[in-house]
Scaffold this motif. Sequence first.
Motif, PDB file in Angstrom:
ATOM      1  N   LEU A  60       0.817  -1.218   0.000  1.00 18.56           N
ATOM      2  CA  LEU A  60       0.000   0.000   0.000  1.00 18.56           C
ATOM      3  C   LEU A  60       0.851   1.269   0.000  1.00 18.56           C
ATOM      4  O   LEU A  60       0.337   2.340  -0.321  1.00 18.56           O
ATOM      5  CB  LEU A  60      -0.979   0.013   1.172  1.00 18.56           C
ATOM      6  CG  LEU A  60      -2.119  -1.009   1.085  1.00 18.56           C
ATOM      7  CD1 LEU A  60      -3.160  -0.710   2.168  1.00 18.56           C
ATOM      8  CD2 LEU A  60      -2.791  -1.027  -0.275  1.00 18.56           C
ATOM      9  N   SER A  64       0.120   3.964  -2.742  1.00 13.93           N
ATOM     10  CA  SER A  64      -0.157   5.368  -2.394  1.00 13.93           C
ATOM     11  C   SER A  64       0.401   6.320  -3.455  1.00 13.93           C
ATOM     12  O   SER A  64      -0.054   7.459  -3.563  1.00 13.93           O
ATOM     13  CB  SER A  64       0.386   5.704  -1.009  1.00 13.93           C
ATOM     14  OG  SER A  64       1.789   5.874  -1.043  1.00 13.93           O
ATOM     15  N   SER A  67      -2.678   6.761  -5.556  1.00 11.42           N
ATOM     16  CA  SER A  67      -3.712   7.644  -5.004  1.00 11.42           C
ATOM     17  C   SER A  67      -3.235   9.083  -4.949  1.00 11.42           C
ATOM     18  O   SER A  67      -4.019  10.015  -5.159  1.00 11.42           O
ATOM     19  CB  SER A  67      -4.225   7.151  -3.654  1.00 11.42           C
ATOM     20  OG  SER A  67      -3.293   7.327  -2.639  1.00 11.42           O
TER      21      SER A  67
ATOM     22  N   LEU B  60      -6.357   5.152   1.427  1.00 13.12           N
ATOM     23  CA  LEU B  60      -5.350   4.098   1.632  1.00 13.12           C
ATOM     24  C   LEU B  60      -4.818   4.058   3.062  1.00 13.12           C
ATOM     25  O   LEU B  60      -4.225   3.050   3.458  1.00 13.12           O
ATOM     26  CB  LEU B  60      -4.200   4.233   0.633  1.00 13.12           C
ATOM     27  CG  LEU B  60      -4.549   3.941  -0.827  1.00 13.12           C
ATOM     28  CD1 LEU B  60      -3.274   3.872  -1.668  1.00 13.12           C
ATOM     29  CD2 LEU B  60      -5.349   2.664  -0.997  1.00 13.12           C
ATOM     30  N   ALA B  63      -7.319   1.775   4.390  1.00  8.72           N
ATOM     31  CA  ALA B  63      -7.012   0.463   3.789  1.00  8.72           C
ATOM     32  C   ALA B  63      -5.806  -0.185   4.451  1.00  8.72           C
ATOM     33  O   ALA B  63      -5.709  -1.418   4.510  1.00  8.72           O
ATOM     34  CB  ALA B  63      -6.769   0.617   2.291  1.00  8.72           C
ATOM     35  N   SER B  64      -4.894   0.625   4.964  1.00 10.73           N
ATOM     36  CA  SER B  64      -3.691   0.060   5.579  1.00 10.73           C
ATOM     37  C   SER B  64      -4.023  -0.703   6.860  1.00 10.73           C
ATOM     38  O   SER B  64      -3.243  -1.554   7.301  1.00 10.73           O
ATOM     39  CB  SER B  64      -2.648   1.145   5.838  1.00 10.73           C
ATOM     40  OG  SER B  64      -3.002   1.937   6.957  1.00 10.73           O
TER      41      SER B  64
END
Lengths: 139, 139
Positions: A60, A64, A67, B60, B63-64
Amino acid sequence: MEQGKTTAELNIGDRVSLTRQITDSDVMQFAEVTRDRNPIHVDQEYAKNTIFKGRIAHGLLTASLISAALATELPGPGNIYLSQSLHFTAPVMIGDVIRTEIEVIEKIPEKNRVRLQTRCYNQHGVMVIDGEAVVIPRK
Amino acid sequence: MEQGKTTAELNIGDRVSLTRQITDSDVMQFAEVTRDRNPIHVDQEYAKNTIFKGRIAHGLLTASLISAALATELPGPGNIYLSQSLHFTAPVMIGDVIRTEIEVIEKIPEKNRVRLQTRCYNQHGVMVIDGEAVVIPRK
């Protein structure tokens, strides 16, 4: 503040590319804020005995970059993030230089939504993340 | 170090739940490490004039919590993260207390893969992320 693009201002094929190195400090800071202190990310002694042969970045953390690119570049500020799919296709090692490619692949004007292909590659040209995002561009 | 579960040790219906508050400091630190300084996350003056009426956490970042739960709890250390889908179904405001629910929903022993349902809820019981993950549990 700079405004992002509206659906009307976006076209299929519009794309943006951003490059960033994933540093040791990024990974340690990401582990701190997310509490994901999996040894594969933070413990070199452990990591060197895995199939990766060394510490890898959190999936993630690399995601990122996607995003951030959506939020700041394409479509940019004011868009709302609806969904993201992520396929982690290869590991990202500490020090890898990641190129993130975002491309508009579908416009759904009646719902004011845009679908984008979101991919990341390492410095060897190997894809490390494949995926898609759906956003609501600003009105 | 504690080892994660193997595919053989996992059963459909196995689940884990983790709760964590998303603080202002988390969001500012996440903005720093990811360079996603979208004003909706970091600028209250801007954010209060949006449909969210205030600053929201990065998708995110929430999400993490999922990836940390997969990495540390179910299946736990040694698993390899193959994919994650994320549907951001409601905003997460600063201070929200997020419960992350992970549940094994499919075992694919011939490929040594496990599919998990991964959902996050806020303190009002509203789902904020819906999604699924696929992992390779440790051998």
